[in-house]
Design a protein around this motif. Structure first.
Motif, PDB file in Angstrom:
ATOM      1  N   TYR A   1      54.296  27.069  31.170  1.00  0.00           N
ATOM      2  CA  TYR A   1      53.284  26.042  31.408  1.00  0.00           C
ATOM      3  C   TYR A   1      53.626  25.208  32.628  1.00  0.00           C
ATOM      4  O   TYR A   1      52.824  25.020  33.531  1.00  0.00           O
TER       5      TYR A   1
ATOM      6  N   VAL B   1      53.853  27.094  36.153  1.00  0.00           N
ATOM      7  CA  VAL B   1      52.523  27.407  36.665  1.00  0.00           C
ATOM      8  C   VAL B   1      51.839  26.123  37.136  1.00  0.00           C
ATOM      9  O   VAL B   1      51.226  26.082  38.207  1.00  0.00           O
TER      10      VAL B   1
ATOM     11  N   PHE C   1      50.459  25.411  40.691  1.00  0.00           N
ATOM     12  CA  PHE C   1      49.019  25.197  40.723  1.00  0.00           C
ATOM     13  C   PHE C   1      48.690  23.915  41.497  1.00  0.00           C
ATOM     14  O   PHE C   1      47.794  23.868  42.341  1.00  0.00           O
TER      15      PHE C   1
ATOM     16  N   MET D   1      46.259  30.562  41.341  1.00  0.00           N
ATOM     17  CA  MET D   1      45.285  29.576  40.887  1.00  0.00           C
ATOM     18  C   MET D   1      45.115  28.475  41.931  1.00  0.00           C
ATOM     19  O   MET D   1      44.011  28.011  42.198  1.00  0.00           O
TER      20      MET D   1
ATOM     21  N   LEU E   1      40.317  32.452  39.940  1.00  0.00           N
ATOM     22  CA  LEU E   1      40.997  31.436  39.138  1.00  0.00           C
ATOM     23  C   LEU E   1      41.267  31.962  37.725  1.00  0.00           C
ATOM     24  O   LEU E   1      42.310  31.698  37.129  1.00  0.00           O
ATOM     25  N   ILE E   2      40.297  32.720  37.207  1.00  0.00           N
ATOM     26  CA  ILE E   2      40.397  33.156  35.803  1.00  0.00           C
ATOM     27  C   ILE E   2      41.455  34.246  35.621  1.00  0.00           C
ATOM     28  O   ILE E   2      42.231  34.205  34.669  1.00  0.00           O
TER      29      ILE E   2
ATOM     30  N   MET F   1      44.961  33.370  35.057  1.00  0.00           N
ATOM     31  CA  MET F   1      45.154  32.635  33.797  1.00  0.00           C
ATOM     32  C   MET F   1      45.455  33.587  32.650  1.00  0.00           C
ATOM     33  O   MET F   1      46.138  33.225  31.690  1.00  0.00           O
TER      34      MET F   1
ATOM     35  N   ILE G   1      49.060  34.321  31.794  1.00  0.00           N
ATOM     36  CA  ILE G   1      49.693  33.107  31.253  1.00  0.00           C
ATOM     37  C   ILE G   1      49.369  32.994  29.767  1.00  0.00           C
ATOM     38  O   ILE G   1      50.248  32.793  28.925  1.00  0.00           O
ATOM     39  N   ILE G   2      48.076  33.164  29.469  1.00  0.00           N
ATOM     40  CA  ILE G   2      47.657  33.013  28.082  1.00  0.00           C
ATOM     41  C   ILE G   2      48.241  34.124  27.219  1.00  0.00           C
ATOM     42  O   ILE G   2      48.766  33.869  26.132  1.00  0.00           O
TER      43      ILE G   2
ATOM     44  N   SER H   1      52.026  33.598  26.627  1.00  0.00           N
ATOM     45  CA  SER H   1      52.357  32.538  25.668  1.00  0.00           C
ATOM     46  C   SER H   1      51.845  32.888  24.275  1.00  0.00           C
ATOM     47  O   SER H   1      52.486  32.538  23.282  1.00  0.00           O
TER      48      SER H   1
END
Lengths: 336, 356, 393
Positions: free
Chosen positions: B262, B265, B269, B285, B304-305, B308, B311-312, B315
């Motif tokens: 988190y 990034v 970011f 990002m 941008l997506i 992500m 990352i998601i 985690s």
């Protein structure tokens, strides 16, 4: 009473420690704040600025006389902080203290909403999942909690801004209150403020509640299996009383430390959120300070965020000792 | 986390005669001791945990990222034969057309950014550095926390008071602002170092939890017994205390890892950590946010997506893994899920333990 | 099933003159992945008003389930069937299983209450002991002033100082004090019946004895019916008027305490008496019962004790024995009860035979002797003990 004294002492000590660390960072670090300021003065005013002028400017900005011996500079800096003098912001050309005083209420407003909603949602949902352990509701909510927890809050913020703010303008995606409304105790202003706080708060609440809810679920399941809950049911107590006084209270207590830690986590996260939402609170100014290498502002925001967290933790700890009688006898069993 | 279970086989016990013949009869070989420890603390729990779907999915995801990192490393390595092996090119400006949407070209499956860099390559090649940061941060936080927590809890007295005061203070300082201040002042580049800076005060909260666990454990009779028998403090900690702390250590290792993802990034970011290349998902990002206007322009939102998603997913994998250990460490959950009753073990508990 | 027939034919064997609770074919079933778990198997039993009934069995024999069944308080996935009837001192009999949720909440604790085996964990750790009394009284709409007066009186009857105990948190009390406070809590609404599930299990011997004597005086003072569930046969034998022995989730023998101790007729009862630890008995004379208690999912066919029973034959495997009368106040569910004394002699017989004051016709010593060794401490002593217990917390 003894406890209050001890805890107050600890809070003061923490603030002092952080102030000292920030002094150290400014004064001692090679390439630290002081050097950066000097470099910037040279940058903007040419390299032949007299040393005396530099010294004055540095002192004006960060309350540290670069030529004074360390202990004097330290006392000078700490004295300034005690008087509420955080130095002068180069970038905004205002006193840091003024900026902070204006920004802090907004951050506290946003954090209070986020924290209350997060804990409220997490604890009640966790308890409900425990009561319905194994049902479809429980399983699906567990899945949702794990999934949302995997999303960083700023990712949620970006998605909210892109889809709910900019594209559809259901919610305002920037600012603290509507531009057309004068600040004051008017309905428009208050409603507008809440309206502007919705997306930033939601970014936190929806991504942070999950772990707490899962922990609450686990603890509640354990408490529901305790003998005293069974006896309470047999004694004919109402479900409401059992849920609040028996299950709720005993399940929350072991999570207290992690709840307190998450307050600090959320305050820290305000830097990113306030920048993304262009929400001028403490975090927003800290980000600005970094962008423009404005050291006094950066250290000021850092100190204020720390003090805010220290106070929040103090309040949290005080309620904890009220809730758990065992704390008096020194038996504090916690879990993660 | 994923140690191979094959080393855990116990060595045969030395027979009784030999044991009594030697003076140091309690000196079981070091290897054997570690073997036993491994068996108890790693292998058995692992096989139990593996039955849980969350553990399976979580571990698979984690292994997937490790594989991805290996692929990126092989592709970018200049080491010996690997120099000529390139499975996936590194992301370079103008390696493809600019702002190519995902799934439009088989050459650039996930599209390209506004400078023509392949997005898939960016995602994959950011993995090794991310894993280095995660490893450094999580190891630092857990080792530090375990050391402080156990020593404070076990030693007591002044040591305890000093260590716990330090932890309390460190815990109170809000993490991200502190990290940001440090990053601005130090401007670290090395991923291992970045990982450690991010967890600079994460250990404190964990140390406090472990400390209170140790306090509880210390009162247990078997620890008491070991102490009375005059076994040295480090041995007691290693033998009796650490295995019981494994749940907290494992879970917190995972949560520290997530914290590193988190925060790193976020730092990239926001542009607080400086970068030369697209070396982190946060950098991608950042570029999408700052230079491609992805927040406002629907045509570039994918830039941008897409970063992500890893990352998601990563985690998600870590959290599933942590949740999966729950079965491991909570015996109640364990028996309930395996559907076993314990008929006569516990005095007079006639209630079947498995009414599910 | 055979048990149903049993209840049809031998009504007189389990009926008592003035029952306060009647259990008829009480059965508790848990549905589980691997099958149906029957943890209480068609128990039929009367509890006589103002008696002390001891229910004895080894761990996992269904004793606690029987206790829960009397209050219709079986834990959740478990299903209780059969019939439970409560006879108030004045008024009509109540069919407990037919009560509405509301009536059931009233019935429990006002008519019949229970002390759980986990006394140490029966209090909410974050609530003062006194608040437990208050909330109970309030939940049942009793007068709070009168109720608290009664609570104080009960605590004093149990040699506890109300001014000290009520404002304390549970962790500030010793085990014995918590146990007695719990007994007071269970009696605060003046129930007729008190069911106690291993009330003394976690206490030291001295405290067990003193609680027993306190229970005896409480019973006299408040006209209670006591049901005392334990694995500790010698302990309950001191207090109980009648004993019921459970094996594998059903009753196997019931009778007056003297009768059971002197002429226990079920092979299991006899083995249980032999296996009971006794300070006087030499270690080599203690006989553990061979084999293991059955799994509730897979109870043996016929007489469930047959795999462990030295007298078992084909009949025992084929069908479940019905209750047979040994004497007026004593019945047993065994085909071979008449052979049991020879097959399983009491192991103290040899040693105690000479100085035994009373022997029965088979030369067996009255087993009361086995248990009467420990004199009961004076209540005052118990109080001192409890205070020191509490003091070092």
């Amino acid at each position: 009473m003894n406890w209050v004294l001890k805890r107050t002492g600890q809070s003061v000590f923490t603030v002092w420690a952080v102030a000292t660390i920030s002094f150290g960072l400014i004064r001692l670090m090679p390439g630290g704040a002081e050097d950066i300021i000097v470099a910037r003065i040279h940058e903007s005013q040419g390299s032949d600025v007299p040393a005396e002028v530099i010294r004055e400017q540095v002192q004006h900005r960060i309350n540290i006389d670069p030529n004074a011996p360390i202990h004097e500079a330290y006392l000078q800096y700490m004295g300034g902080l005690v008087r509420g003098d955080f130095g002068h912001s180069v970038y905004l050309n205002r006193d840091v203290a003024t900026i902070l005083a204006e920004a802090l209420p907004w951050t506290i407003f946003l954090m209070a909403i986020s924290t209350l909603l997060t804990f409220g949602l997490a604890l009640s949902l966790g308890a409900m999942m425990a009561y319905k352990e194994g049902t479809r509701f429980d399983i699906s909510q567990t899945g949702v909690a794990i999934l949302t927890t995997s999303i960083p809050y700023y990712v949620a913020a970006v998605l909210f801004i892109a889809y709910l703010g900019n594209r559809t303008s259901i919610f305002p995606a920037r600012g603290r209150y509507p531009a057309v409304v004068e600040p004051g105790f008017t309905i428009q202003f208050i409603v507008g403020s809440f309206h502007h706080a919705i997306l930033p708060a939601a970014s936190f609440v929806l991504t942070v509640y999950g772990l707490t809810a899962l922990a609450m679920r686990g603890n509640s399941i354990q408490i529901l299996g305790e003998d005293y809950v069974r006896v309470a049911r047999l004694r004919g107590l109402s479900d409401r009383r059992i849920a609040l006084r028996y299950v709720g209270r005993n399940a929350v207590l072991p999570m207290y430390t992690s709840l307190l830690i998450s307050i600090g986590f959320m305050f820290g996260g305000s830097i990113i959120l306030e920048e993304l939402f262009q929400y001028p609170g403490i975090g927003y100014y800290m980000y600005q300070a970094i962008e423009y290498q404005d050291m006094p502002l950066m250290m000021g925001t850092f100190l204020v965020i720390t003090v805010a967290v220290v106070i929040a933790l103090f309040v949290g700890d005080a309620t904890y000792s009220k809730l758990d009688p065992r704390i008096k006898s020194g038996d504090d069993s916690e879990s993660y | 986390m994923t140690v191979s279970p094959t080393e855990g086989d116990r060595e045969p016990q030395t027979d009784g005669g030999e044991m009594f013949a030697t003076a140091e009869l309690t000196q079981i070989s070091r290897r054997q001791r570690y073997g036993e420890w491994f068996q108890e603390a790693v292998r058995e729990p692992f096989s139990i945990a593996w039955e849980d779907w969350r553990m399976k999915v979580g571990l698979t995801i984690i292994l997937g990222f490790i594989a991805m990192a290996a692929l990126a490393w092989v592709s970018s390595s200049t080491f010996w034969v690997l120099e000529n092996v390139t499975i996936l090119e590194e992301p370079i400006s103008n390696q493809g057309p600019q702002s190519l949407q995902p799934f439009e070209s088989s050459d650039h499956l996930l599209g390209t950014d506004n400078q023509g860099r392949d997005i898939l390559a960016g995602v994959v090649h950011a993995t090794p550095m991310m894993l280095q940061m995660i490893l450094a941060g999580a190891v630092f936080a857990t080792v530090m926390a375990t050391a402080v927590g156990t020593v404070a809890g076990y030693k007591g007295g002044t040591t305890e008071r000093i260590l716990m005061t330090i932890s309390d203070v460190a815990m109170t300082i809000p993490g991200l602002p502190l990290v940001i201040v440090l990053v601005v002042l130090i401007n670290p580049q090395n991923p291992w170092f970045i990982g450690i800076i991010i967890t600079i005060n994460v250990w404190a909260g964990i140390a406090r939890t472990i400390h209170s666990q140790v306090l509880t454990l210390r009162e247990h009779s078997y620890v008491e017994a070991s102490r009375t028998m005059g076994i040295s403090t480090p041995r007691v900690i290693q033998k009796d205390i650490l295995p019981n702390l494994m749940p907290y250590i494992t879970v917190n290792f995972v949560y520290s890892a997530r914290r590193v993802i988190y925060d790193s990034v976020a730092l990239y970011f926001l542009g607080i950590l400086s970068f030369q290349t697209v070396e982190n998902w946060g950098v991608m990002m950042n570029l999408a946010y700052q230079t491609a206007g992805a927040l406002y322009n629907p045509a570039t939102t994918y830039m941008l997506i897409i970063p992500m998603i890893p990352i998601i997913v990563l985690s998600f994998g870590l959290i599933l893994f942590a949740q999966g250990t729950d079965r491991l460490f909570n015996p109640r959950v364990r028996t309930r899920q395996s559907g076993r009753t314990e008929p006569t073990e516990d005095a007079d508990d006639d209630t079947p333990r498995v009414p599910q | 099933m055979s048990t149903y027939e049993r209840s049809q034919h031998d009504r007189a064997l389990y009926e008592t003159a003035d029952p306060v609770i009647e259990l008829r074919d009480a059965e508790v079933v848990f549905e589980m992945d691997r099958g149906v778990s029957r943890v209480l198997d068609n128990v039929t039993l009367d509890i006589q008003r103002n008696e002390v009934l001891g229910i004895v069995g080894e761990s996992g024999s269904g004793k606690s389930m029987l206790a829960s069944a009397m209050l219709d308080a079986v834990v959740d996935p478990g299903v209780l069937s059969g019939q439970v009837t409560y006879h108030p001192a004045d008024g009509h009999p109540v069919d407990v299983l037919e009560l509405s949720e509301r009536e059931l909440l009233k019935h429990r604790w006002e008519d019949i209450s229970m002390v759980f085996q986990g006394a140490m964990s029966s209090f909410n750790p974050t609530m003062e002991v006194g608040e437990h009394f208050e909330e109970t009284i309030e939940a049942h709409d009793y007068d709070i002033g009168a109720g608290m007066d009664r609570a104080r009186e009960l605590l004093e009857d149990l040699y506890l100082d109300p001014d000290r105990v009520l404002p304390s948190y549970p962790h500030e009390l010793s085990g014995g004090m918590k146990q007695r406070a719990l007994i007071a809590l269970s009696l605060v609404l003046e129930p007729d019946v008190l069911v106690m599930d291993e009330p003394t299990a976690a206490l030291d011997l001295l405290m067990q004895r003193s609680i027993l004597s306190l229970l005896e005086s409480l019973k006299e003072k408040y006209d209670l019916t006591l049901i005392f569930i334990t694995h500790d046969l010698p302990l309950v034998a001191e207090l109980a008027d009648r004993l019921a022995v459970m094996y594998a989730f059903e009753l196997v023998e019931i009778g007056a305490t003297e009768e059971i101790l002197r002429r226990g007729s079920h092979p299991y009862t006899r083995s249980l008496l032999n296996a009971t630890p006794n300070l006087d008995a030499p270690l080599e004379e203690m006989r553990p019962i061979e084999g293991a208690a059955p799994d509730p999912v897979d109870v043996p066919s016929g007489c469930s004790y047959h795999p462990r029973c030295p007298l078992a034959d084909d009949e025992c495997v084929a069908s479940d024995p019905a209750f047979q009368a040994v004497s007026d106040e004593h019945s047993v569910a065994c085909y071979h009860w008449q052979d049991a004394p020879d097959a399983i002699p009491f192991n103290v017989e040899v040693e105690v035979a000479e100085d035994c004051p009373q022997t029965d016709k088979e030369g067996e010593c009255l087993p009361d002797e086995r248990t009467a060794d420990s004199s009961e401490p004076e209540p005052q002593q118990a109080e001192n003990r409890a205070e020191t217990d509490g003091g070092d917390q």
